[in-house]
Structure formats: C-alpha cells, structure tokens
Design a protein around this motif. Structure first.
Motif, PDB file in Angstrom:
ATOM      1  N   ILE A   1       0.855  -1.187   0.000  1.00  0.00           N
ATOM      2  CA  ILE A   1       0.000   0.000   0.000  1.00  0.00           C
ATOM      3  C   ILE A   1       0.891   1.237   0.000  1.00  0.00           C
ATOM      4  CG2 ILE A   1      -1.735   1.302   1.297  1.00  0.00           C
ATOM      5  CD1 ILE A   1      -2.727  -1.358   2.413  1.00  0.00           C
ATOM      6  N   VAL A   2       0.608   2.169  -0.887  1.00  0.00           N
ATOM      7  CA  VAL A   2       1.412   3.388  -0.988  1.00  0.00           C
ATOM      8  C   VAL A   2       1.111   4.303   0.192  1.00  0.00           C
ATOM      9  CG1 VAL A   2       1.961   5.384  -2.431  1.00  0.00           C
ATOM     10  CG2 VAL A   2       1.369   3.204  -3.499  1.00  0.00           C
ATOM     11  N   ASP A   3       2.173   4.798   0.864  1.00  0.00           N
ATOM     12  CA  ASP A   3       1.940   5.709   1.990  1.00  0.00           C
ATOM     13  C   ASP A   3       1.862   7.151   1.499  1.00  0.00           C
ATOM     14  OD1 ASP A   3       4.516   6.620   1.554  1.00  0.00           O
ATOM     15  OD2 ASP A   3       5.338   5.901   3.453  1.00  0.00           O
ATOM     16  N   SER A   4       1.770   8.081   2.424  1.00  0.00           N
ATOM     17  CA  SER A   4       1.580   9.486   2.063  1.00  0.00           C
ATOM     18  C   SER A   4       2.783  10.072   1.329  1.00  0.00           C
ATOM     19  CB  SER A   4       1.304  10.316   3.326  1.00  0.00           C
ATOM     20  OG  SER A   4       2.373  10.184   4.252  1.00  0.00           O
ATOM     21  N   ASN A   5       3.931   9.413   1.435  1.00  0.00           N
ATOM     22  CA  ASN A   5       5.138   9.867   0.743  1.00  0.00           C
ATOM     23  C   ASN A   5       5.374   9.133  -0.575  1.00  0.00           C
ATOM     24  OD1 ASN A   5       5.971  11.733   2.817  1.00  0.00           O
ATOM     25  ND2 ASN A   5       6.595   9.957   4.043  1.00  0.00           N
ATOM     26  N   GLY A   6       4.397   8.321  -0.962  1.00  0.00           N
ATOM     27  CA  GLY A   6       4.530   7.596  -2.219  1.00  0.00           C
ATOM     28  C   GLY A   6       5.395   6.352  -2.139  1.00  0.00           C
ATOM     29  N   MET A   7       5.666   5.860  -0.932  1.00  0.00           N
ATOM     30  CA  MET A   7       6.545   4.712  -0.743  1.00  0.00           C
ATOM     31  C   MET A   7       5.742   3.432  -0.482  1.00  0.00           C
ATOM     32  SD  MET A   7       9.430   6.223  -1.152  1.00  0.00           S
ATOM     33  CE  MET A   7      10.611   4.930  -0.695  1.00  0.00           C
ATOM     34  N   ARG A   8       6.315   2.324  -0.915  1.00  0.00           N
ATOM     35  CA  ARG A   8       5.798   0.987  -0.613  1.00  0.00           C
ATOM     36  C   ARG A   8       6.823   0.265   0.241  1.00  0.00           C
ATOM     37  NH1 ARG A   8       1.677  -0.566  -4.381  1.00  0.00           N
ATOM     38  NH2 ARG A   8       1.420   0.975  -6.037  1.00  0.00           N
ATOM     39  N   TYR A   9       6.373  -0.772   0.983  1.00  0.00           N
ATOM     40  CA  TYR A   9       7.256  -1.432   1.935  1.00  0.00           C
ATOM     41  C   TYR A   9       7.112  -2.950   1.867  1.00  0.00           C
ATOM     42  CZ  TYR A   9       7.554   3.264   3.837  1.00  0.00           C
ATOM     43  OH  TYR A   9       7.747   4.612   3.971  1.00  0.00           O
ATOM     44  N   LEU A  10       8.261  -3.619   1.988  1.00  0.00           N
ATOM     45  CA  LEU A  10       8.305  -5.076   2.080  1.00  0.00           C
ATOM     46  C   LEU A  10       9.268  -5.473   3.189  1.00  0.00           C
ATOM     47  CD1 LEU A  10       8.655  -6.321  -1.629  1.00  0.00           C
ATOM     48  CD2 LEU A  10       6.621  -6.485  -0.182  1.00  0.00           C
ATOM     49  N   MET A  11       8.985  -6.576   3.837  1.00  0.00           N
ATOM     50  CA  MET A  11       9.941  -7.199   4.745  1.00  0.00           C
ATOM     51  C   MET A  11      10.518  -8.438   4.062  1.00  0.00           C
ATOM     52  SD  MET A  11       8.030  -7.008   8.468  1.00  0.00           S
ATOM     53  CE  MET A  11       6.565  -7.880   7.889  1.00  0.00           C
ATOM     54  N   LEU A  12      11.820  -8.626   4.187  1.00  0.00           N
ATOM     55  CA  LEU A  12      12.462  -9.861   3.745  1.00  0.00           C
ATOM     56  C   LEU A  12      12.762 -10.666   4.999  1.00  0.00           C
ATOM     57  CD1 LEU A  12      13.576 -11.603   1.464  1.00  0.00           C
ATOM     58  CD2 LEU A  12      15.739 -10.354   1.643  1.00  0.00           C
ATOM     59  N   CYS A  13      12.087 -11.785   5.133  1.00  0.00           N
ATOM     60  CA  CYS A  13      12.100 -12.543   6.392  1.00  0.00           C
ATOM     61  C   CYS A  13      12.725 -13.912   6.210  1.00  0.00           C
ATOM     62  CB  CYS A  13      10.672 -12.740   6.903  1.00  0.00           C
ATOM     63  SG  CYS A  13       9.699 -11.226   7.062  1.00  0.00           S
ATOM     64  N   LEU A  14      13.311 -14.404   7.276  1.00  0.00           N
ATOM     65  CA  LEU A  14      13.638 -15.822   7.364  1.00  0.00           C
ATOM     66  C   LEU A  14      12.412 -16.539   7.916  1.00  0.00           C
ATOM     67  CD1 LEU A  14      17.273 -16.014   8.768  1.00  0.00           C
ATOM     68  CD2 LEU A  14      16.457 -17.006   6.644  1.00  0.00           C
ATOM     69  N   VAL A  15      12.063 -17.661   7.299  1.00  0.00           N
ATOM     70  CA  VAL A  15      10.845 -18.368   7.677  1.00  0.00           C
ATOM     71  C   VAL A  15      11.147 -19.845   7.870  1.00  0.00           C
ATOM     72  CG1 VAL A  15       8.457 -18.855   7.055  1.00  0.00           C
ATOM     73  CG2 VAL A  15       9.526 -16.762   6.257  1.00  0.00           C
ATOM     74  N   ILE A  16      10.703 -20.396   8.995  1.00  0.00           N
ATOM     75  CA  ILE A  16      10.781 -21.834   9.224  1.00  0.00           C
ATOM     76  C   ILE A  16       9.497 -22.456   8.669  1.00  0.00           C
ATOM     77  CG2 ILE A  16      10.992 -23.672  10.929  1.00  0.00           C
ATOM     78  CD1 ILE A  16      12.202 -21.627  12.848  1.00  0.00           C
ATOM     79  N   LEU A  17       9.617 -23.208   7.597  1.00  0.00           N
ATOM     80  CA  LEU A  17       8.438 -23.809   6.985  1.00  0.00           C
ATOM     81  C   LEU A  17       8.209 -25.248   7.432  1.00  0.00           C
ATOM     82  CD1 LEU A  17       8.777 -22.508   3.313  1.00  0.00           C
ATOM     83  CD2 LEU A  17       7.216 -21.698   5.078  1.00  0.00           C
ATOM     84  N   GLY A  18       9.274 -25.970   7.769  1.00  0.00           N
ATOM     85  CA  GLY A  18       9.091 -27.377   8.117  1.00  0.00           C
ATOM     86  C   GLY A  18       8.416 -28.120   6.979  1.00  0.00           C
ATOM     87  N   LYS A  19       7.444 -28.947   7.301  1.00  0.00           N
ATOM     88  CA  LYS A  19       6.681 -29.663   6.275  1.00  0.00           C
ATOM     89  C   LYS A  19       5.421 -28.871   5.964  1.00  0.00           C
ATOM     90  CE  LYS A  19       4.711 -34.101   4.910  1.00  0.00           C
ATOM     91  NZ  LYS A  19       4.462 -35.526   5.277  1.00  0.00           N
ATOM     92  N   ALA A  20       5.310 -28.465   4.715  1.00  0.00           N
ATOM     93  CA  ALA A  20       4.172 -27.627   4.304  1.00  0.00           C
ATOM     94  C   ALA A  20       3.050 -28.496   3.752  1.00  0.00           C
ATOM     95  CB  ALA A  20       4.622 -26.613   3.262  1.00  0.00           C
ATOM     96  N   GLU A  21       1.824 -28.074   4.006  1.00  0.00           N
ATOM     97  CA  GLU A  21       0.648 -28.760   3.460  1.00  0.00           C
ATOM     98  C   GLU A  21      -0.056 -27.863   2.464  1.00  0.00           C
ATOM     99  OE1 GLU A  21      -2.799 -29.163   6.138  1.00  0.00           O
ATOM    100  OE2 GLU A  21      -1.631 -28.001   7.609  1.00  0.00           O
ATOM    101  N   LEU A  22      -0.731 -28.474   1.515  1.00  0.00           N
ATOM    102  CA  LEU A  22      -1.498 -27.725   0.525  1.00  0.00           C
ATOM    103  C   LEU A  22      -2.750 -27.167   1.177  1.00  0.00           C
ATOM    104  CD1 LEU A  22      -1.904 -26.903  -2.460  1.00  0.00           C
ATOM    105  CD2 LEU A  22      -3.147 -29.066  -2.757  1.00  0.00           C
ATOM    106  N   VAL A  23      -2.985 -25.866   0.994  1.00  0.00           N
ATOM    107  CA  VAL A  23      -4.172 -25.207   1.533  1.00  0.00           C
ATOM    108  C   VAL A  23      -5.053 -24.794   0.361  1.00  0.00           C
ATOM    109  CG1 VAL A  23      -5.047 -23.326   2.955  1.00  0.00           C
ATOM    110  CG2 VAL A  23      -2.837 -24.374   3.501  1.00  0.00           C
ATOM    111  N   GLN A  24      -6.293 -25.210   0.390  1.00  0.00           N
ATOM    112  CA  GLN A  24      -7.202 -24.935  -0.713  1.00  0.00           C
ATOM    113  C   GLN A  24      -7.777 -23.519  -0.613  1.00  0.00           C
ATOM    114  OE1 GLN A  24      -7.507 -26.848  -3.191  1.00  0.00           O
ATOM    115  NE2 GLN A  24      -6.842 -28.853  -2.500  1.00  0.00           N
TER     116      GLN A  24
END
Length: 341
Positions: free
Chosen positions: A179-202
């Motif tokens: 979402i663009v803020d009042s200064n015209g900027m967008r933001y993302l986080m680059l995260c480390l994620v522990i996924l383990g065993k993933a399941e399919l979500v419908q």
C-alpha cells in the motif's frame, strides 16, 4: 544461502557447491543468481558478532550501495519484478539489528524452533527467505513489538488466517499487496521463515493452524508455491524479519500487471472464463462453483490476477477436468467453423 559476510548477519549460513564442498562467501553472487536465497542452507544463530553502528530509533540500520547484503538483495529483488523493475525507484534497504532483550529472546526462540524442526523433519527445517508486504506503521510495530502486538499484516483471507509470504524469487506476489503511503513509498519485509513440512491449503480455507501434527505451514501449491502461509500460532517463533525494503513504484500497478497478464495469454485454443465456469457446473458441486464464481468476480474487480484465478480453478477442478472441458470446447469450435464454411 548466505546473503553476506558474518559481520552483517545474525545467522551463519554455509553455502555448498554442487559437489557438497563448502564455498567461499565471495563466490555467492556468481554461483547462486538463479537459486533461492536459503535453499540449501545450514543455519545457526550465533548472536551479534559485528561492530554495531549507531542505530535509528526503531532499531534498523540503513545499508549502503556497495554493501554486499544491499547489492545482493537489490539485484534479487529487481531481477524478479519483470517490467515493473524499470518503474521502481528510490530503493532503500534497512537491516533489523535485533537490538534489546525482547528481540534477543525472539532470536533465541527462532534458533530453538529451528533445531526442533530439524529433529522433527530429519535434519532439514526447510528455512527460506520470503517477502512479506506490510504498511510502514505495521512494520514499525512489528520491529518494536513483534507480530502479536500489531496483528497480522493486511492480507486477504483466501488461504486461511495467517501471514502470507512469497518466495524470495517471487517478490511481485508480495508487491501486489503493498500500500502506498503518504510519501509515495511501498514497503516489504524480507524474512527468514521456518516452513518445516508444508501442506497444501485450498482456496476458501478458514484454517488458522496446521491440520495435524504432521504439518507446520501451508502453501498454495506443493510443487511451485507462490504463497507461504505461516499460521497465527507461529508468527513470533517461525518468522524473523531481517530486512526492510522501501521503494517507489507506480501508484497503480493494475496497468503494468494487466500488461503482464496479457503477455501470458495462451496462443493455443482457449475458452473464456464465463464459458469454462458454465461448463464446470455439470461436474463440480455447488460449494466449489460458488467459490469459483466468487473468485471470478474478484478477478473482474482486479482483486486477484488472471494467474491467481487459473491457479484456483486448477486446485478446485483439477487439471484433468479442465483439460477435458477445454478440449471439448475446442472440438465444438472446430465443428462450428467447419459447418459454417
């Protein structure tokens, strides 16, 4: 894979060459441009080992161009944005320094859960780097208090209740949710994620935790996921926001994204979505058809992309049925053309 030298990381990732031998960190750029950032990593939390510069009030330090972490992240980010990369400007990358007792505790917790996941999954905790869209205020609260205080970043509830992240090679999936803020900027986080065993979500799931002890996270597709789903029960133990990106992009992405969708239109015989949905009513139960109709409306309203709608159709109807319906339509189109000659 390691982004950078140890002076910039709380984590010591050791990359390995194709023959299994450790690689020197200086070979990272050339060897791994096309690979997932942490796809073959071995990780361990070692605690702060760098000379910590002066911090801003929110515990972030800005990385400069020429810094290895900055340059690898920038290259990885822009190279996977397609046509949007040319319209992306003023990119700033900051690193979370995990300062203070609370973040040190979260860091230790991440280490503990990593080791526990390794034991559960036979040595591979399935740790990935992943993108997460959030507003500036949400990121500030997450950096200061963690996910629990701020609530979930604004995501749709298409695949249940949790935080949706996209693989490091698919930043566009998260950029679309910025979402663009009042200064015209967008933001993302680059995260480390522990996924383990993933399941399919419908699509349409109301899930908020793993369906059984066998699973640890969710994905929208088992073979080529575009969404990682970390359930609300795991937010402050399985996600570690390491880097914050801010950038300028067009205030409306619809035109660029629509252009990309049009470029991906198949050149082979096709069937319109309304005709396909009408044909599927013969084969699918009303509950599935209601979901398909809902997401088709979302597509018309530009809430989801054409690719996302196709993915939902594939998950609900299955490839065999879709191929059969499309082939049937193609046969009817051919017969109609012949009869009109």
């Amino acid at each position: 894979m390691a982004f950078v030298e140890n002076q910039y990381n709380q984590f010591s990732f050791q990359t390995r060459d194709s023959d299994g031998t450790p690689m020197d960190s200086t070979s990272f750029d050339a060897a791994n441009d096309e690979e997932s950032v942490v796809s073959d990593c071995e990780s361990s939390v070692s605690g702060p080992s760098f000379d910590q510069p002066s911090l801003s009030n929110n515990g972030l330090i800005r990385l400069s161009r020429g810094d290895k972490a900055h340059d690898v992240i920038e290259k990885r980010f822009l190279s996977n944005l397609g046509s949007l990369a040319a319209h992306t400007n003023d990119l700033t990358i900051q690193k979370n320094c995990f300062s203070g007792f609370t973040w040190q505790a979260r860091l230790k917790s991440f280490q503990i859960f990593t080791k526990a996941m390794e034991k559960k999954c036979g040595g591979d905790a399935n740790i990935k780097y992943a993108w997460c869209a959030a507003t500036r205020d949400e990121i500030s609260r997450i950096v200061e208090h963690g996910f629990g205080y701020s609530g979930l970043p604004k995501n749709s509830s298409l695949y249940g209740h949790g935080v949706y992240l996209s693989p490091d090679g698919s930043p566009m999936e998260s950029v679309k949710n910025t979402i663009v803020d009042s200064n015209g900027m967008r933001y993302l986080m680059l995260c480390l994620v522990i996924l383990g065993k993933a399941e399919l979500v419908q699509p349409g799931s109301t899930q908020c935790h793993p369906s059984s002890d066998e699973f640890d996270s969710g994905v929208d597709d088992l073979s080529t996921p575009k969404k990682y789903i970390v359930w609300s029960t795991h937010l402050n133990t399985h996600i570690l926001p390491e880097y914050i990106l801010s950038f300028r992009a067009p205030s409306s992405l619809k035109g660029l994204l629509g252009m990309q969708d049009r470029l991906k239109m198949p050149t082979s015989p096709w069937i319109s979505f309304p005709a396909l949905i009408s044909a599927l009513t013969t084969f699918l139960p009303p509950t599935d058809m209601n979901l398909i109709s809902k997401y088709y409306r979302d597509h018309r309203d530009k809430k989801i992309s054409r690719r996302e709608l196709i993915q939902i159709l594939r998950q609900l109807a299955g490839d065999k049925l879709l191929i059969a319906v499309i082939n049937s339509s193609r046969t009817k189109q051919y017969k109609a053309r012949v009869s009109n000659r």
